[in-house]
Each structure stands twice: as C-alpha cells, then as structure tokens.
Design an enzyme around this catalytic site. Structure first.
Site, PDB file in Angstrom:
ATOM      1  N   ARG A  26       9.362  -5.540   3.729  1.00 36.05           N
ATOM      2  CA  ARG A  26       8.254  -5.283   2.498  1.00 36.05           C
ATOM      3  C   ARG A  26       8.728  -6.062   1.186  1.00 36.05           C
ATOM      4  O   ARG A  26       9.708  -5.707   0.856  1.00 36.05           O
ATOM      5  CB  ARG A  26       8.335  -3.583   2.321  1.00 36.05           C
ATOM      6  N   THR A  73       5.054  -6.999  -4.070  1.00 33.71           N
ATOM      7  CA  THR A  73       3.650  -7.006  -3.644  1.00 33.71           C
ATOM      8  C   THR A  73       3.475  -5.744  -2.910  1.00 33.71           C
ATOM      9  O   THR A  73       2.326  -5.147  -2.593  1.00 33.71           O
ATOM     10  CB  THR A  73       3.227  -8.102  -2.856  1.00 33.71           C
ATOM     11  N   ASP A  96      18.367   7.632   9.089  1.00 31.96           N
ATOM     12  CA  ASP A  96      17.893   6.420   9.160  1.00 31.96           C
ATOM     13  C   ASP A  96      18.320   5.926  10.869  1.00 31.96           C
ATOM     14  O   ASP A  96      19.337   5.818  11.111  1.00 31.96           O
ATOM     15  CB  ASP A  96      18.721   5.175   8.364  1.00 31.96           C
ATOM     16  N   ASP A 150      20.438   2.760  11.197  1.00 29.77           N
ATOM     17  CA  ASP A 150      21.930   3.062  11.118  1.00 29.77           C
ATOM     18  C   ASP A 150      22.384   3.848  12.187  1.00 29.77           C
ATOM     19  O   ASP A 150      23.654   3.428  12.522  1.00 29.77           O
ATOM     20  CB  ASP A 150      21.989   3.653   9.618  1.00 29.77           C
TER      21      ASP A 150
END
Ligand code: URA
Length: 217
Positions: free
Chosen positions: A112, A116, A208, A211
């Site tokens: 990402r 923007t 996560d 992870d």
C-alpha cells in the site's frame, strides 16, 4: 460493528466442519508456536480446499481395474491455479497442494503506497493460458479487503475462467469490500469475526498471520 450487506453474505461459504473449527481455535491461541501454527495452517488448508473444489467439473476416464474395464471420474487439476497473495498466502500453499498436487501456482505481491493509499504491484507471476484456468486466490486474512480486491482486479486482467477467494478468517468489512468490487467472487472462510481494530487487524482474529507463519514477530 459494521453490518454485513445481506447480498454480500450470500456470497460467503462458511466452512463450519468440526475439524476446521477445532484447528482454527488452536491456531488463534497466542501461545501456539510457529511450528504448530504452520502445521495447523497446512492441515486446515487441506480440509478447506475440499469444500472449495466441491463444484469442480469431472471428466470420464476409461480405466481397467484388476477385474475389468470401467469408466471413472477425474478432475483436471492442472486447470486449477492457486494464486498466493504474498506473503501470508504462501502459508496456505503446501496444504492445498497436498490435496490437489497437479494445480499450478501463481504469486501476487502488492503493497500500500503510504501517500496515495493505493495498492501498488511489486510482483505478479501467473501460469500461461490463464483464460483456460480456474483460480483460487489464497490469503489467510481477508481484513479491510482492499489488497484482496486489488489482487482480484489484477488477476481479472488475465481473464481466468473463474476466481474464488480462500481465507481462514474474515470480518464484515472484508466481505463488504470484496462484494462491492467483485460480486462474482465467492469467499470461502472458516470464520467471520467481529470486525477490525484501529490498526486494521481482525478481532478477535489470530494476530499477524505472516509473522506467525514465518516467525518474524
Ligand atoms: N492481516 C493479518 O495478518 N492479520 C489481521 O488481523 C489482518 C490482516
């Protein structure tokens, strides 16, 4: 709590088999080690792909048993592509390939852009002749749905015959985003959790996924 759009909810297959639910609960536990998390993810992926493949077309195959000739049914595994959304999607590949070893594998890498907020592609590799293939996108967590929807948009440029999305966990936000952008893509999941926290993590979730799979916490 964000409500799920009823039309979007009809596009979700919740795999509630007791074995799937049992293994998912063990994976959620914060004390699960990297090796047991990975092993459970492999086992879960193998169980879940069974449901994803339920409507796969079958072909007749003439064979001979030790006793006589007969006609059996076979799938064409090579027509199937597992498209892993990097990096956590790779944790699902071994499990799904153990059940459909003939499938091809593609990879999609997106990040990402912090300015923007748009998904930017850094890696994209699919098998040839995608227009003849059915794709199952694999990513353990369908959270905001933004990168998943961007991955599907990119895949559609290859014009595959069909696209499905396989995850372990999702939430109303992810389901709604995917449906808004891609109402033709069915989601297969083991659970629909409460929603996202301020950091975009699924709650209660499992943390996560990348992870936990790769031990990078
Ligand atoms: N990605 C993860 O790994 N976990 C979440 O909860 C959301 C996105």
């Amino acid at each position: 709590m964000v409500p799920i759009d009823p039309a979007a909810s009809a596009n979700v297959t919740l795999i509630d088999h007791p074995l799937v639910q049992h293994k998912l609960t063990l994976m959620r536990k914060k004390e699960a080690s990297t090796s047991s998390f990975r092993r459970l993810l492999n086992e879960l992926a193998g169980l879940m792909i069974y449901e994803v493949c339920r409507d796969m077309p079958l072909q007749d195959l003439e064979i001979e048993t030790p006793l006589e000739k007969t006609t059996g049914k076979v799938i064409d595994g090579k027509k199937l592509v597992f498209a892993s959304v990097l990096r956590a999607g790779n944790g699902i590949l071994d499990g799904v390939l153990s059940v459909v070893p003939g499938a091809r594998v593609g990879h999609i890498g997106l990040y990402r852009d912090p300015t923007t907020l748009q998904a930017v592609e850094y890696y994209f590799k699919m098998p040839s002749h995608m227009e003849e293939r059915d794709v199952v996108v694999v990513d353990p967590m369908l959270a905001t749905g933004n990168s998943a929807a961007a991955a599907v948009t990119r895949l559609k440029a290859c014009k595959p015959k069909s696209i499905k999305f396989l995850c372990l966990l999702t939430c109303p936000e992810g389901i709604n985003t995917m449906f808004k952008e891609h109402p033709d893509v069915r989601i297969y999941t083991a659970a629909i959790d409460r929603g996202l926290n301020d950091h975009g993590y699924i709650m209660p979730g499992l943390g996560d996924a990348g992870d936990r799979i790769f031990g990078t916490q």
